[in-house]
Design a protein around this motif. Structure first.
Motif, PDB file in Angstrom:
ATOM      1  N   ASN A   5       0.809  -1.222   0.000  1.00 34.70           N
ATOM      2  CA  ASN A   5       0.000   0.000   0.000  1.00 34.70           C
ATOM      3  C   ASN A   5       0.847   1.279   0.000  1.00 34.70           C
ATOM      4  O   ASN A   5       0.308   2.367  -0.195  1.00 34.70           O
ATOM      5  CB  ASN A   5      -0.985  -0.007   1.176  1.00 34.70           C
ATOM      6  CG  ASN A   5      -0.274  -0.078   2.517  1.00 34.70           C
ATOM      7  OD1 ASN A   5       0.879  -0.490   2.612  1.00 34.70           O
ATOM      8  ND2 ASN A   5      -0.960   0.329   3.563  1.00 34.70           N
ATOM      9  N   LYS A  59       3.710   5.312  -3.977  1.00 30.47           N
ATOM     10  CA  LYS A  59       2.457   5.115  -4.706  1.00 30.47           C
ATOM     11  C   LYS A  59       1.552   6.347  -4.741  1.00 30.47           C
ATOM     12  O   LYS A  59       0.978   6.655  -5.776  1.00 30.47           O
ATOM     13  CB  LYS A  59       1.689   3.923  -4.131  1.00 30.47           C
ATOM     14  CG  LYS A  59       2.275   2.597  -4.593  1.00 30.47           C
ATOM     15  CD  LYS A  59       1.568   1.422  -4.023  1.00 30.47           C
ATOM     16  CE  LYS A  59       0.312   1.123  -4.779  1.00 30.47           C
ATOM     17  NZ  LYS A  59      -0.285  -0.153  -4.362  1.00 30.47           N
ATOM     18  N   LYS A  60       1.435   7.054  -3.626  1.00 28.14           N
ATOM     19  CA  LYS A  60       0.498   8.181  -3.574  1.00 28.14           C
ATOM     20  C   LYS A  60       0.812   9.244  -4.617  1.00 28.14           C
ATOM     21  O   LYS A  60      -0.069   9.703  -5.334  1.00 28.14           O
ATOM     22  CB  LYS A  60       0.529   8.821  -2.184  1.00 28.14           C
ATOM     23  CG  LYS A  60      -0.741   8.658  -1.402  1.00 28.14           C
ATOM     24  CD  LYS A  60      -0.646   9.375  -0.082  1.00 28.14           C
ATOM     25  CE  LYS A  60      -1.200   8.457   0.975  1.00 28.14           C
ATOM     26  NZ  LYS A  60      -0.997   8.926   2.324  1.00 28.14           N
ATOM     27  N   GLU A  61       2.087   9.628  -4.674  1.00 23.17           N
ATOM     28  CA  GLU A  61       2.478  10.691  -5.608  1.00 23.17           C
ATOM     29  C   GLU A  61       3.121  10.156  -6.878  1.00 23.17           C
ATOM     30  O   GLU A  61       3.513  10.942  -7.743  1.00 23.17           O
ATOM     31  CB  GLU A  61       3.414  11.670  -4.905  1.00 23.17           C
ATOM     32  CG  GLU A  61       2.739  12.388  -3.749  1.00 23.17           C
ATOM     33  CD  GLU A  61       3.641  13.398  -3.084  1.00 23.17           C
ATOM     34  OE1 GLU A  61       4.536  13.954  -3.759  1.00 23.17           O
ATOM     35  OE2 GLU A  61       3.463  13.633  -1.884  1.00 23.17           O
TER      36      GLU A  61
END
Length: 169
Positions: A5, A59-61
């Protein structure tokens, strides 16, 4: 592609090479790793079937935060090496996440018996991380490599498949 994640680990592409060279030559990483040239990295990406050149993406950015080299894919002794790792973003857990994912991949996907690495003796941050993730010091190779024109000693560390599956239960 390997992911959790937090991060995604994928094969390095030519477009990633400038990031890798910048990360490798950053003053926080220079004392601990032997730098490669652009051509050495490109050659590893293109044609080394025994080595896997990987980039670690947050993953987020969707931005690169590190890279790693895995060596020994064709080793008949089922021993795979974490040859090099360097991160541009430190203290955020990316290294630990990468290590957890790679241990799982090495022992479950590749079926290796041994996952090993070496770490410069004065890189206490990395050594502490490796020990906390189950790697065991096998010995110290005194003045075994030259980094920044100085001989450096390195710890040889490993984890065995049986250790990984015992800790995972």
């Amino acid at each position: 592609m390997i992911e959790n994640n937090v991060i995604l680990i994928r094969k390095t592409e030519e477009k990633d090479l400038q990031y890798i060279l910048t990360t490798e030559s950053h003053h926080d990483n220079m004392p601990y790793i032997i730098n490669w040239t652009l051509e050495e990295h490109a050659q590893a990406i293109r044609s080394d079937t025994n080595l896997l050149h990987l980039i670690v993406m947050e993953k987020k950015e969707n931005k690169p935060v590190g890279y790693l080299l895995i060596n020994g894919l064709n080793d008949p002794n089922q021993s795979i090496e974490l040859k090099r790792t360097a991160f541009s973003a430190k203290g955020k857990g990316y290294g630990r996440n990468m290590l957890k994912l790679m241990k799982e991949w090495v022992f479950t996907e590749k079926g290796a018996n041994r996952f090993w690495l070496d770490v410069v003796d004065h890189n206490t941050r990395a050594k502490t991380l490796y020990e906390s993730e189950g790697f065991v010091v096998e010995g110290l190779q005194r003045e075994a490599v030259i980094i920044n024109e100085r001989f450096q000693s390195i710890y040889l560390m490993s984890m065995l498949k049986k250790d990984y599956f015992t800790k995972s239960e």
